[in-house]
Each structure stands twice: as C-alpha cells, then as structure tokens.
Motif scaffolding. Structure first.
Motif, PDB file in Angstrom:
ATOM      1  N   MET A   1       0.853  -1.206   0.000  1.00 49.71           N
ATOM      2  CA  MET A   1       0.000   0.000   0.000  1.00 49.71           C
ATOM      3  C   MET A   1       0.883   1.248   0.000  1.00 49.71           C
ATOM      4  O   MET A   1       1.824   1.339   0.781  1.00 49.71           O
ATOM      5  CB  MET A   1      -0.925  -0.014   1.209  1.00 49.71           C
ATOM      6  CG  MET A   1      -1.722   1.269   1.430  1.00 49.71           C
ATOM      7  SD  MET A   1      -2.917   1.582   0.129  1.00 49.71           S
ATOM      8  CE  MET A   1      -3.997   0.181   0.347  1.00 49.71           C
ATOM      9  N   THR A   2       0.593   2.162  -0.898  1.00 55.18           N
ATOM     10  CA  THR A   2       1.362   3.399  -0.961  1.00 55.18           C
ATOM     11  C   THR A   2       1.274   4.180   0.342  1.00 55.18           C
ATOM     12  O   THR A   2       0.271   4.143   1.041  1.00 55.18           O
ATOM     13  CB  THR A   2       0.854   4.288  -2.119  1.00 55.18           C
ATOM     14  OG1 THR A   2       1.634   5.495  -2.144  1.00 55.18           O
ATOM     15  CG2 THR A   2      -0.608   4.657  -1.953  1.00 55.18           C
ATOM     16  N   LEU A 102      -9.608   2.719  -2.624  1.00 60.51           N
ATOM     17  CA  LEU A 102      -8.715   3.647  -1.925  1.00 60.51           C
ATOM     18  C   LEU A 102      -9.397   4.238  -0.699  1.00 60.51           C
ATOM     19  O   LEU A 102      -8.796   4.353   0.373  1.00 60.51           O
ATOM     20  CB  LEU A 102      -8.275   4.764  -2.879  1.00 60.51           C
ATOM     21  CG  LEU A 102      -7.246   4.367  -3.942  1.00 60.51           C
ATOM     22  CD1 LEU A 102      -7.131   5.464  -5.006  1.00 60.51           C
ATOM     23  CD2 LEU A 102      -5.873   4.116  -3.310  1.00 60.51           C
ATOM     24  N   ARG A 103     -10.643   4.599  -0.863  1.00 55.27           N
ATOM     25  CA  ARG A 103     -11.382   5.153   0.272  1.00 55.27           C
ATOM     26  C   ARG A 103     -11.536   4.119   1.384  1.00 55.27           C
ATOM     27  O   ARG A 103     -11.379   4.431   2.577  1.00 55.27           O
ATOM     28  CB  ARG A 103     -12.754   5.654  -0.181  1.00 55.27           C
ATOM     29  CG  ARG A 103     -12.713   6.896  -1.060  1.00 55.27           C
ATOM     30  CD  ARG A 103     -12.265   8.114  -0.250  1.00 55.27           C
ATOM     31  NE  ARG A 103     -13.189   8.394   0.831  1.00 55.27           N
ATOM     32  CZ  ARG A 103     -14.237   9.208   0.738  1.00 55.27           C
ATOM     33  NH1 ARG A 103     -14.472   9.840  -0.387  1.00 55.27           N
ATOM     34  NH2 ARG A 103     -15.033   9.405   1.782  1.00 55.27           N
ATOM     35  N   GLU A 104     -11.827   2.881   0.987  1.00 54.32           N
ATOM     36  CA  GLU A 104     -11.975   1.822   1.987  1.00 54.32           C
ATOM     37  C   GLU A 104     -10.664   1.526   2.693  1.00 54.32           C
ATOM     38  O   GLU A 104     -10.654   1.054   3.840  1.00 54.32           O
ATOM     39  CB  GLU A 104     -12.521   0.556   1.325  1.00 54.32           C
ATOM     40  CG  GLU A 104     -13.984   0.700   0.881  1.00 54.32           C
ATOM     41  CD  GLU A 104     -14.505  -0.538   0.183  1.00 54.32           C
ATOM     42  OE1 GLU A 104     -13.701  -1.477  -0.061  1.00 54.32           O
ATOM     43  OE2 GLU A 104     -15.708  -0.574  -0.142  1.00 54.32           O
ATOM     44  N   ALA A 105      -9.541   1.815   2.024  1.00 54.18           N
ATOM     45  CA  ALA A 105      -8.225   1.609   2.616  1.00 54.18           C
ATOM     46  C   ALA A 105      -7.790   2.800   3.481  1.00 54.18           C
ATOM     47  O   ALA A 105      -6.677   2.813   4.001  1.00 54.18           O
ATOM     48  CB  ALA A 105      -7.189   1.361   1.521  1.00 54.18           C
ATOM     49  N   ASP A 193      -3.786   2.138 -18.159  1.00 56.04           N
ATOM     50  CA  ASP A 193      -3.737   0.800 -17.594  1.00 56.04           C
ATOM     51  C   ASP A 193      -4.031   0.859 -16.092  1.00 56.04           C
ATOM     52  O   ASP A 193      -3.154   1.219 -15.291  1.00 56.04           O
ATOM     53  CB  ASP A 193      -2.359   0.187 -17.845  1.00 56.04           C
ATOM     54  CG  ASP A 193      -2.284  -1.301 -17.491  1.00 56.04           C
ATOM     55  OD1 ASP A 193      -3.038  -1.735 -16.593  1.00 56.04           O
ATOM     56  OD2 ASP A 193      -1.471  -2.006 -18.105  1.00 56.04           O
ATOM     57  N   VAL A 194      -5.249   0.513 -15.713  1.00 56.16           N
ATOM     58  CA  VAL A 194      -5.651   0.596 -14.304  1.00 56.16           C
ATOM     59  C   VAL A 194      -4.906  -0.436 -13.462  1.00 56.16           C
ATOM     60  O   VAL A 194      -4.534  -0.159 -12.312  1.00 56.16           O
ATOM     61  CB  VAL A 194      -7.175   0.411 -14.162  1.00 56.16           C
ATOM     62  CG1 VAL A 194      -7.586   0.464 -12.694  1.00 56.16           C
ATOM     63  CG2 VAL A 194      -7.917   1.499 -14.948  1.00 56.16           C
ATOM     64  N   ARG A 195      -4.669  -1.610 -14.020  1.00 59.53           N
ATOM     65  CA  ARG A 195      -3.957  -2.649 -13.261  1.00 59.53           C
ATOM     66  C   ARG A 195      -2.547  -2.186 -12.915  1.00 59.53           C
ATOM     67  O   ARG A 195      -2.068  -2.414 -11.797  1.00 59.53           O
ATOM     68  CB  ARG A 195      -3.913  -3.950 -14.056  1.00 59.53           C
ATOM     69  CG  ARG A 195      -3.138  -5.061 -13.349  1.00 59.53           C
ATOM     70  CD  ARG A 195      -3.364  -6.400 -14.009  1.00 59.53           C
ATOM     71  NE  ARG A 195      -4.732  -6.855 -13.835  1.00 59.53           N
ATOM     72  CZ  ARG A 195      -5.186  -8.022 -14.284  1.00 59.53           C
ATOM     73  NH1 ARG A 195      -4.372  -8.841 -14.937  1.00 59.53           N
ATOM     74  NH2 ARG A 195      -6.438  -8.370 -14.095  1.00 59.53           N
ATOM     75  N   LYS A 196      -1.871  -1.551 -13.859  1.00 56.04           N
ATOM     76  CA  LYS A 196      -0.530  -1.036 -13.596  1.00 56.04           C
ATOM     77  C   LYS A 196      -0.564   0.027 -12.495  1.00 56.04           C
ATOM     78  O   LYS A 196       0.308   0.071 -11.618  1.00 56.04           O
ATOM     79  CB  LYS A 196       0.074  -0.460 -14.877  1.00 56.04           C
ATOM     80  CG  LYS A 196       1.540  -0.062 -14.741  1.00 56.04           C
ATOM     81  CD  LYS A 196       2.020   0.746 -15.932  1.00 56.04           C
ATOM     82  CE  LYS A 196       1.888  -0.016 -17.235  1.00 56.04           C
ATOM     83  NZ  LYS A 196       2.459   0.757 -18.371  1.00 56.04           N
ATOM     84  N   LEU A 197      -1.577   0.880 -12.541  1.00 58.88           N
ATOM     85  CA  LEU A 197      -1.720   1.904 -11.494  1.00 58.88           C
ATOM     86  C   LEU A 197      -1.980   1.243 -10.147  1.00 58.88           C
ATOM     87  O   LEU A 197      -1.424   1.663  -9.125  1.00 58.88           O
ATOM     88  CB  LEU A 197      -2.855   2.860 -11.861  1.00 58.88           C
ATOM     89  CG  LEU A 197      -3.220   3.918 -10.810  1.00 58.88           C
ATOM     90  CD1 LEU A 197      -2.013   4.776 -10.437  1.00 58.88           C
ATOM     91  CD2 LEU A 197      -4.364   4.804 -11.324  1.00 58.88           C
ATOM     92  N   GLY A 202      -0.045  -0.318  -4.802  1.00 59.03           N
ATOM     93  CA  GLY A 202      -0.078  -1.447  -3.877  1.00 59.03           C
ATOM     94  C   GLY A 202      -1.489  -1.899  -3.556  1.00 59.03           C
ATOM     95  O   GLY A 202      -1.769  -2.408  -2.469  1.00 59.03           O
ATOM     96  N   MET A 203      -2.393  -1.738  -4.528  1.00 59.19           N
ATOM     97  CA  MET A 203      -3.794  -2.107  -4.359  1.00 59.19           C
ATOM     98  C   MET A 203      -4.093  -3.342  -5.183  1.00 59.19           C
ATOM     99  O   MET A 203      -3.917  -3.347  -6.401  1.00 59.19           O
ATOM    100  CB  MET A 203      -4.712  -0.969  -4.828  1.00 59.19           C
ATOM    101  CG  MET A 203      -4.508   0.356  -4.118  1.00 59.19           C
ATOM    102  SD  MET A 203      -5.106   0.330  -2.436  1.00 59.19           S
ATOM    103  CE  MET A 203      -6.862   0.114  -2.719  1.00 59.19           C
ATOM    104  N   ALA A 204      -4.569  -4.390  -4.535  1.00 59.52           N
ATOM    105  CA  ALA A 204      -4.950  -5.594  -5.261  1.00 59.52           C
ATOM    106  C   ALA A 204      -6.186  -5.316  -6.113  1.00 59.52           C
ATOM    107  O   ALA A 204      -6.988  -4.425  -5.807  1.00 59.52           O
ATOM    108  CB  ALA A 204      -5.246  -6.732  -4.282  1.00 59.52           C
TER     109      ALA A 204
END
Length: 207
Positions: A1-2, A102-105, A193-197, A202-204
């Motif tokens: 996680m960033t 991201l909000r949930e994290a 590329d959302v997966r790369k982002l 550090g988000m699964a």
C-alpha cells in the motif's frame, strides 16, 4: 500500500475517457468535417481560454465559427461545441472501483483538473462512476488557472490544507506530473492501464 495519504486524480483521460470527436460524429460521418471541427474547437486557443475561465462560451463559439471553411462545418462546430459534455467524456473502466478501494483503505481522494465552467457546479459528476467519493474537487476555470502552472497546485494544496509530501498526483500528461513534483507532490503518469496503477499504489484488483 502506498504511503501517500491523499490520492489526487486528473479527470479527462484518467478518471474519464475523453474523445474530442464523439460529439461531432453524432452530427456527421464526414471525416474531413470531423477533422476540421477537431482543429477549430478542441485544438483552439479559445478551448484553452475556456479551461482557464478567461472567455465566455458564446464569445469562444463565435470565434470558432468565424474560422470555419463552410456552412456545413459551421453547423458541425456549433453542434459539437454545444454538446461536447454529453458525448466526449465517459467513465474510464475500473477507475470507479479503484477510487472506492482507496477510500476503503483509508485514503482521501481528490480531483485536480483543467475543465471549463460548463462542468462546474457539480456537472462533472455525471461523467464519473463514483462522483460522491471525493473529499475535494479543484477545477481550473472557476479559479482562472491551468495545469501545469505552479499556482494551480499551490492553490489546490492551500484550499484543502494538504501537505504536498502526503499527496500523489495522477495525470495523463508528463508535463503536468512534472509540475506537481516541482511543488513537492508525488507523481504518476497514467497510460490508461488501471492494473498497472493498482500495482504502483499497492492495491490488489477488486474481486
């Protein structure tokens, strides 16, 4: 996680896909007309001035129409300009889920974008999947400033009382990310590329 507490998104070509020709194609299929409208409207000085809040829409349209090569092009310019917000911006697949995750994290999410006053007063919300999950929105035209001007990043940080070192700025243009970095923010150039982002953050992937 960033480690960044605040994730700051550009809107066009990041949170939302942007195709400047979509509105014109609703009016005509003529490739020559579509090409001319693209140049007259979306690559014009008036378009930049609209994003900067420095010209009225009717004045901008008048100048665009004055350069059209024919009545057909003028009609297409008028239609495209009056309807671009209905057709040119669509939610980018996967970005709504990312914002939600991201909000949930525990991260805060913001928007910092160059857009004209037409999308002010909450009108930008119809172009995103999760418009109500942002802690703050800073649009260029109401503040009469543009990325990559240093002032827009400083005004954004001041408005939301943010420490730049706690912020990651995500934009599709290198120059805008470089400008953010020069103001102390972290930066990421989004290539679609959302997966790369997600990997960078550090988000699964969402299930």
């Amino acid at each position: 996680m960033t480690g960044y507490k605040n994730i700051v998104f550009d809107m066009g070509r990041v949170l939302a896909d942007y195709n400047a020709d979509n509105a014109t194609r609703e009016y005509t299929s003529d490739p020559d007309v579509i090409r001319e409208v693209n140049l007259l409207v979306y690559h014009s000085g008036e378009w930049i001035m609209l994003d900067a809040g420095l010209i009225r829409e009717d004045d901008a349209l008048k100048k665009m129409l004055s350069r059209a090569s024919s009545d057909e092009v003028r009609s297409a310019v008028r239609f495209s300009f009056q309807n671009w917000d209905k057709y040119n911006l669509t939610p980018h697949p996967g970005m709504g889920a990312l914002v939600r995750d991201l909000r949930e994290a525990g991260k805060k999410t913001y928007i910092l974008s160059n857009v004209s006053v037409r999308l002010d007063h909450g009108k930008w919300k119809s172009h995103l999947e999760t418009p109500d999950l942002f802690d703050g929105v800073f649009l260029s035209a109401p503040h009469k400033v543009l990325k990559p001007q240093r002032q827009i990043y400083e005004m954004f940080l001041e408005e939301f009382h943010l420490n730049p070192q706690d912020c990651l700025f995500i934009d599709d243009l290198q120059r805008n990310v470089d400008a953010a970095r020069s103001c102390g923010l972290g930066g990421y150039v989004f290539d679609g590329d959302v997966r790369k982002l997600r990997d960078f953050l550090g988000m699964a992937d969402s299930v």
